[in-house]
Scaffold this motif. Sequence first.
Motif, PDB file in Angstrom:
ATOM      1  N   PRO A  24      36.217 -20.453  59.327  1.00 38.61           N
ATOM      2  CA  PRO A  24      35.609 -20.582  57.998  1.00 38.61           C
ATOM      3  C   PRO A  24      34.098 -20.817  58.048  1.00 38.61           C
ATOM      4  O   PRO A  24      33.384 -20.437  57.122  1.00 38.61           O
ATOM      5  N   ASP A  25      33.628 -21.384  59.146  1.00 44.16           N
ATOM      6  CA  ASP A  25      32.196 -21.666  59.252  1.00 44.16           C
ATOM      7  C   ASP A  25      31.359 -20.402  59.464  1.00 44.16           C
ATOM      8  O   ASP A  25      30.163 -20.396  59.150  1.00 44.16           O
ATOM      9  N   THR A  26      31.978 -19.354  60.000  1.00 43.61           N
ATOM     10  CA  THR A  26      31.233 -18.115  60.272  1.00 43.61           C
ATOM     11  C   THR A  26      31.768 -16.931  59.478  1.00 43.61           C
ATOM     12  O   THR A  26      31.381 -15.782  59.736  1.00 43.61           O
ATOM     13  N   LEU A  27      32.635 -17.208  58.514  1.00 37.55           N
ATOM     14  CA  LEU A  27      33.329 -16.130  57.800  1.00 37.55           C
ATOM     15  C   LEU A  27      32.354 -15.185  57.100  1.00 37.55           C
ATOM     16  O   LEU A  27      32.461 -13.955  57.227  1.00 37.55           O
ATOM     17  N   HIS A  28      31.398 -15.725  56.376  1.00 38.44           N
ATOM     18  CA  HIS A  28      30.451 -14.881  55.645  1.00 38.44           C
ATOM     19  C   HIS A  28      29.554 -14.101  56.612  1.00 38.44           C
ATOM     20  O   HIS A  28      29.199 -12.944  56.354  1.00 38.44           O
ATOM     21  N   GLN A  29      29.222 -14.705  57.721  1.00 40.07           N
ATOM     22  CA  GLN A  29      28.429 -14.010  58.733  1.00 40.07           C
ATOM     23  C   GLN A  29      29.225 -12.862  59.359  1.00 40.07           C
ATOM     24  O   GLN A  29      28.690 -11.764  59.585  1.00 40.07           O
ATOM     25  N   ASP A  30      30.503 -13.101  59.626  1.00 38.10           N
ATOM     26  CA  ASP A  30      31.363 -12.050  60.177  1.00 38.10           C
ATOM     27  C   ASP A  30      31.443 -10.855  59.228  1.00 38.10           C
ATOM     28  O   ASP A  30      31.340  -9.701  59.648  1.00 38.10           O
ATOM     29  N   ILE A  31      31.624 -11.166  57.945  1.00 35.62           N
ATOM     30  CA  ILE A  31      31.715 -10.105  56.941  1.00 35.62           C
ATOM     31  C   ILE A  31      30.414  -9.322  56.862  1.00 35.62           C
ATOM     32  O   ILE A  31      30.408  -8.080  56.802  1.00 35.62           O
ATOM     33  N   GLN A  32      29.294 -10.028  56.878  1.00 38.17           N
ATOM     34  CA  GLN A  32      28.000  -9.357  56.761  1.00 38.17           C
ATOM     35  C   GLN A  32      27.731  -8.459  57.971  1.00 38.17           C
ATOM     36  O   GLN A  32      27.145  -7.380  57.825  1.00 38.17           O
ATOM     37  N   GLU A  33      28.164  -8.858  59.148  1.00 37.91           N
ATOM     38  CA  GLU A  33      27.948  -8.036  60.335  1.00 37.91           C
ATOM     39  C   GLU A  33      28.690  -6.710  60.222  1.00 37.91           C
ATOM     40  O   GLU A  33      28.186  -5.668  60.651  1.00 37.91           O
ATOM     41  N   VAL A  34      29.877  -6.740  59.654  1.00 36.72           N
ATOM     42  CA  VAL A  34      30.616  -5.494  59.429  1.00 36.72           C
ATOM     43  C   VAL A  34      29.925  -4.671  58.355  1.00 36.72           C
ATOM     44  O   VAL A  34      29.744  -3.451  58.503  1.00 36.72           O
ATOM     45  N   ARG A  35      29.500  -5.314  57.269  1.00 40.97           N
ATOM     46  CA  ARG A  35      28.826  -4.600  56.186  1.00 40.97           C
ATOM     47  C   ARG A  35      27.540  -3.937  56.669  1.00 40.97           C
ATOM     48  O   ARG A  35      27.204  -2.818  56.242  1.00 40.97           O
ATOM     49  N   ASP A  36      26.830  -4.579  57.574  1.00 39.47           N
ATOM     50  CA  ASP A  36      25.572  -4.015  58.084  1.00 39.47           C
ATOM     51  C   ASP A  36      25.789  -2.723  58.868  1.00 39.47           C
ATOM     52  O   ASP A  36      24.849  -1.928  59.027  1.00 39.47           O
ATOM     53  N   MET A  37      26.993  -2.495  59.347  1.00 40.32           N
ATOM     54  CA  MET A  37      27.272  -1.283  60.115  1.00 40.32           C
ATOM     55  C   MET A  37      27.473  -0.050  59.236  1.00 40.32           C
ATOM     56  O   MET A  37      27.492   1.084  59.736  1.00 40.32           O
ATOM     57  N   VAL A  38      27.632  -0.245  57.938  1.00 37.83           N
ATOM     58  CA  VAL A  38      27.894   0.863  57.020  1.00 37.83           C
ATOM     59  C   VAL A  38      26.807   1.929  57.112  1.00 37.83           C
ATOM     60  O   VAL A  38      27.084   3.133  57.040  1.00 37.83           O
ATOM     61  N   ILE A  39      25.564   1.523  57.321  1.00 40.56           N
ATOM     62  CA  ILE A  39      24.459   2.482  57.352  1.00 40.56           C
ATOM     63  C   ILE A  39      24.540   3.417  58.566  1.00 40.56           C
ATOM     64  O   ILE A  39      23.877   4.448  58.595  1.00 40.56           O
TER      65      ILE A  39
END
Length: 327
Positions: A24-39
């Motif tokens: 839970p402490d890194t959940l938003h960071q994990d999600i953002q790392e995946v989202r950043d790969m979309v480009i």
Amino acid sequence: MTHLQAGLSPETLEKARLELNENPDTLHQDIQEVRDMVITRPDIGFLRTDDAFILRFLRARKFHHFEAFRLLAQYFEYRQQNLDMFKSFKATDPGIKQALKDGFPGGLANLDHYGRKILVLFAANWDQSRYTLVDILRAILLSLEAMIEDPELQVNGFVLIIDWSNFTFKQASKLTPSMLRLAIEGLQDSFPARFGGIHFVNQPWYIHALYTVIRPFLKEKTRKRIFLHGNNLNSLHQLIHPEILPSEFGGMLPPYDMGTWARTLLDHEYDDDSEYNVDSYSIPVKEVDKELSPKSMKRSQSVVDPTVLKRMDKNEEENMQPLLSLD
């Protein structure tokens, strides 16, 4: 615990931490790392990249960021490559509706002892005169889309039981390589569901043969989770307790009602039996066999006597040549 984990029980939260590496402490960071790969994939239209949506892909791939992104990309790529399958992707679509009403898929009320949702398919129920195998695949994918909204199932996953009783050789001949490949790509490679087991029961020899054909296309993890029980329901009961199974699987519950899951999706439209014209409805999926033929035997909603032997058309039996030798 973040708001993204709000739907999880304490037991499932702990399971997510231990088995899926969910923090839970890194959940938003994990999600953002995946989202950043979309480009990195401008060729794909990512129609959803919100936190809750990406989270289900992370859970499906145990929070390995690149693997989660690859699954996310394959999810949308599969839909782009098979646009006709998703043009009318809703429960009221004629083909999907008929498949749902015949129990493709069904869902048991009780979860197994690991908290997994048990899906059931009675293969002989396929009415070839009313809907295609592609419609069945669409109905399964639509059902999974609805079920995967439940965060508990994102973590705990699913179990699938396929009963091949009375599934004829003629029906099996419709399971073409292109159709099987379409199903494998849609379910194994392009959907964020965790399948803990796929159980075949009462399968005839030609289903064994088909399995040997598709086995090389299955991931090693998938192959390890496929169990061929035949008529030995005791081996099924060792993995899924009979207390939660209907009588068709030697369980202690009443016979399964084919309309259970369909009523959930269709609600008041379940009983709307407007005329269905096969000629006016078809899915032109490339390379998929679309020939329809009348179905001579459909599994009723009553219990099928397990002592009744499976019969095949005499001419079919004479023309069949074994594809492999079975012990």
